[in-house]
Design a protein around this motif. Structure first.
Motif, PDB file in Angstrom:
ATOM      1  N   UNK A 158       6.665  16.010  72.178  1.00  0.00           N
ATOM      2  CA  UNK A 158       5.224  14.737  72.405  1.00  0.00           C
ATOM      3  C   UNK A 158       5.956  13.722  73.400  1.00  0.00           C
ATOM      4  N   UNK A 159       4.696  13.427  74.207  1.00  0.00           N
ATOM      5  CA  UNK A 159       5.039  12.239  75.144  1.00  0.00           C
ATOM      6  C   UNK A 159       3.996  11.558  75.325  1.00  0.00           C
ATOM      7  N   UNK A 160       4.177  10.477  75.946  1.00  0.00           N
ATOM      8  CA  UNK A 160       2.797   9.508  76.255  1.00  0.00           C
ATOM      9  C   UNK A 160       3.339   8.643  77.592  1.00  0.00           C
ATOM     10  N   UNK A 161       2.436   8.638  78.392  1.00  0.00           N
ATOM     11  CA  UNK A 161       2.173   7.978  79.745  1.00  0.00           C
ATOM     12  C   UNK A 161       1.181   7.032  80.200  1.00  0.00           C
ATOM     13  N   UNK A 162       1.446   6.043  80.869  1.00  0.00           N
ATOM     14  CA  UNK A 162       0.365   5.135  81.152  1.00  0.00           C
ATOM     15  C   UNK A 162       0.514   4.569  82.544  1.00  0.00           C
ATOM     16  N   UNK A 163      -0.528   4.671  83.582  1.00  0.00           N
ATOM     17  CA  UNK A 163      -0.411   4.272  84.710  1.00  0.00           C
ATOM     18  C   UNK A 163      -1.686   3.509  85.178  1.00  0.00           C
ATOM     19  N   UNK A 164      -1.595   2.555  86.105  1.00  0.00           N
ATOM     20  CA  UNK A 164      -2.636   1.867  86.697  1.00  0.00           C
ATOM     21  C   UNK A 164      -2.785   2.176  88.335  1.00  0.00           C
ATOM     22  N   UNK A 165      -3.311   3.000  88.508  1.00  0.00           N
ATOM     23  CA  UNK A 165      -3.226   3.461  89.981  1.00  0.00           C
ATOM     24  C   UNK A 165      -3.898   2.319  90.685  1.00  0.00           C
ATOM     25  N   UNK A 166      -3.509   1.997  92.056  1.00  0.00           N
ATOM     26  CA  UNK A 166      -3.960   1.038  93.069  1.00  0.00           C
ATOM     27  C   UNK A 166      -5.595   1.897  93.543  1.00  0.00           C
ATOM     28  N   UNK A 167      -6.240   0.904  93.887  1.00  0.00           N
ATOM     29  CA  UNK A 167      -7.574   1.215  94.507  1.00  0.00           C
ATOM     30  C   UNK A 167      -7.332   1.381  96.194  1.00  0.00           C
ATOM     31  N   UNK A 168      -7.691   2.563  96.730  1.00  0.00           N
ATOM     32  CA  UNK A 168      -7.650   2.510  98.206  1.00  0.00           C
ATOM     33  C   UNK A 168      -9.238   2.618  98.640  1.00  0.00           C
ATOM     34  N   UNK A 169      -9.133   1.620  99.891  1.00  0.00           N
ATOM     35  CA  UNK A 169     -10.408   1.235 100.098  1.00  0.00           C
ATOM     36  C   UNK A 169     -10.623   2.346 101.448  1.00  0.00           C
ATOM     37  N   UNK A 170     -11.830   2.946 101.797  1.00  0.00           N
ATOM     38  CA  UNK A 170     -11.776   3.725 102.755  1.00  0.00           C
ATOM     39  C   UNK A 170     -13.372   3.624 103.322  1.00  0.00           C
ATOM     40  N   UNK A 171     -13.936   2.569 104.108  1.00  0.00           N
ATOM     41  CA  UNK A 171     -15.391   2.602 104.666  1.00  0.00           C
ATOM     42  C   UNK A 171     -16.330   3.022 103.625  1.00  0.00           C
ATOM     43  N   UNK A 172     -16.449   1.869 102.560  1.00  0.00           N
ATOM     44  CA  UNK A 172     -17.213   2.065 101.549  1.00  0.00           C
ATOM     45  C   UNK A 172     -17.117   2.816 100.434  1.00  0.00           C
ATOM     46  N   UNK A 173     -15.996   3.424 100.278  1.00  0.00           N
ATOM     47  CA  UNK A 173     -15.422   4.379  99.224  1.00  0.00           C
ATOM     48  C   UNK A 173     -14.181   3.681  98.445  1.00  0.00           C
ATOM     49  N   UNK A 174     -14.187   3.820  97.221  1.00  0.00           N
ATOM     50  CA  UNK A 174     -13.089   3.294  96.472  1.00  0.00           C
ATOM     51  C   UNK A 174     -12.419   4.339  95.762  1.00  0.00           C
ATOM     52  N   UNK A 175     -11.126   4.642  95.890  1.00  0.00           N
ATOM     53  CA  UNK A 175     -10.612   5.816  95.561  1.00  0.00           C
ATOM     54  C   UNK A 175      -9.267   5.270  94.622  1.00  0.00           C
ATOM     55  N   UNK A 176      -9.194   5.988  93.436  1.00  0.00           N
ATOM     56  CA  UNK A 176      -8.156   5.653  92.694  1.00  0.00           C
ATOM     57  C   UNK A 176      -7.342   7.169  92.179  1.00  0.00           C
ATOM     58  N   UNK A 177      -6.296   7.245  92.401  1.00  0.00           N
ATOM     59  CA  UNK A 177      -5.684   8.794  92.139  1.00  0.00           C
ATOM     60  C   UNK A 177      -4.878   8.710  91.110  1.00  0.00           C
ATOM     61  N   UNK A 178      -5.304   9.069  89.743  1.00  0.00           N
ATOM     62  CA  UNK A 178      -4.455   8.773  88.500  1.00  0.00           C
ATOM     63  C   UNK A 178      -3.295  10.134  88.282  1.00  0.00           C
ATOM     64  N   UNK A 179      -3.690  11.445  88.849  1.00  0.00           N
ATOM     65  CA  UNK A 179      -2.761  12.294  89.040  1.00  0.00           C
ATOM     66  C   UNK A 179      -2.602  13.146  90.246  1.00  0.00           C
ATOM     67  N   UNK A 180      -1.364  13.426  90.658  1.00  0.00           N
ATOM     68  CA  UNK A 180      -1.485  14.244  91.709  1.00  0.00           C
ATOM     69  C   UNK A 180      -1.301  13.217  92.947  1.00  0.00           C
ATOM     70  N   UNK A 181      -1.633  13.902  94.160  1.00  0.00           N
ATOM     71  CA  UNK A 181      -1.826  13.300  95.448  1.00  0.00           C
ATOM     72  C   UNK A 181      -2.756  13.229  96.199  1.00  0.00           C
ATOM     73  N   UNK A 182      -3.396  12.291  96.860  1.00  0.00           N
ATOM     74  CA  UNK A 182      -4.456  12.360  97.595  1.00  0.00           C
ATOM     75  C   UNK A 182      -4.488  11.081  98.639  1.00  0.00           C
TER      76      UNK A 182
END
Length: 337
Positions: A158-182
């Protein structure tokens, strides 16, 4: 979150990996999956929109379950109150857009699920937990996702993880990457197979081109707005629809064609080339696995442990009856972009 359906479907998934390339002009094929509405327990049940699993497609990468709910006025629906219930062989991914949920589990974890913050629980060998919307919550809105663990990690602790991803701003789009890479942002949260999970908020008319892994399949789950996948011939995706893109795509070009802000969850991952069976809250490798897990939960086995601190009337959610037939196979073949 538990699957509270009294007659849950049996799902035996096997994906055969096919590698391929997208069309030379960069266009992609989109398969539209429509959610079905499922009441999440009780006479004042909160309705969730269940996109995965379904007969047309059981998996996207290792993503094996996707519930999308809200925005729900909890004064009318009663909100979320899921008693102690078990999981095996999977990870639960909780992601909120609004509201707050209190999480307790048999590791002694007591955590809050808040908008823009990832809570990931690894069941592995076995765990039990509860999820309850807080008294201060007025509007509950989010997604609950499950990830199938590969056989090599099915019995992981068993395990538990917590993460607050930063908001990436791209010309009217806000992206939060909670798993993996983008877009150059990588989540530090560990997964057992390559995965992608991200929230995108698009202003009216906003457009973004996302580089994606050609060896992954992807799903674009629309919560709000009208999302056109520009590099496809498909009609715009509407709320609760999921656009599936198979292997071989190099980019996803998304545009919000509505006059309101759009909200999208992007899922992706390498195809899980394994046979699994998922029934109720258990994920195993055979019918006999599921029978054993169910009996262990019914017997209050230490495999799952006991949740402390939950104040609800039901302290051990009963498992539904098993189907009268053996759980039968269902095949899941990744598509091609």
């Amino acid at each position: 979150m538990s699957n509270l359906e009294p007659r849950p479907d049996e799902i035996d998934c096997h994906s055969t990996v096919h590698r391929g390339d997208a069309a030379s002009d960069g266009s992609v094929t989109v398969e539209v999956l429509t959610a079905r509405d499922v009441p999440l327990g009780g006479p004042r049940a909160m309705t969730v929109h269940r996109t995965l699993p379904q007969r047309r497609r059981s998996l996207i990468g290792a993503w094996c379950f996707a519930d999308h709910y809200g925005p729900d006025d909890v004064s009318a629906t009663g909100g979320m109150d899921v008693p102690p219930h078990p999981h095996t062989g999977l990870q639960t991914v909780s992601w909120l857009f609004s509201g707050e949920i209190e999480h307790r589990d048999t590791m002694g974890t007591h955590a809050m699920v808040r908008p823009g913050e990832l809570n990931l629980m690894t069941a592995g060998h076995g765990i039990a937990h509860t999820e309850v919307s807080t008294p201060d919550t007025t509007i509950l809105h989010g997604v609950q996702l499950w990830v199938a663990l590969p056989e090599s990690a099915a019995d992981t602790p068993r395990d538990f993880a917590h993460h607050i991803p930063p908001a990436l701003e791209r010309d009217g789009v806000e992206v939060r990457v909670f798993l993996g890479e983008l877009l150059g942002e990588r989540s530090p949260v560990h997964t057992f197979t390559p995965l992608l999970g991200a929230e995108l908020r698009l202003s009216p008319g906003a457009q973004i081109e996302l580089p994606i892994d050609t060896a992954h399949e992807h799903g674009v789950l629309v919560d709000a707005g009208s999302i056109r996948i520009v590099n496809s011939a498909a009609a715009p995706l509407q709320p609760t629809e999921l656009g599936y893109i198979g292997l071989g795509a190099t980019t996803l070009n998304l545009r919000n064609e509505s006059d309101q802000p759009a909200l999208v969850v992007l899922l992706g991952g390498a195809p899980l080339d394994e046979q699994i069976i998922m029934w109720w809250n258990f994920l195993g490798r055979s019918h006999d696995d599921i029978v054993r897990f169910r009996q262990l939960w019914t017997d209050h086995s230490d495999r799952f442990g006991e949740v402390t601190g939950y104040s609800g009337d039901i302290q051990h959610l009963p498992a539904p009856a098993l189907p009268t037939a053996r759980l039968s196979p269902r095949h899941n073949v990744p598509g091609q972009a």
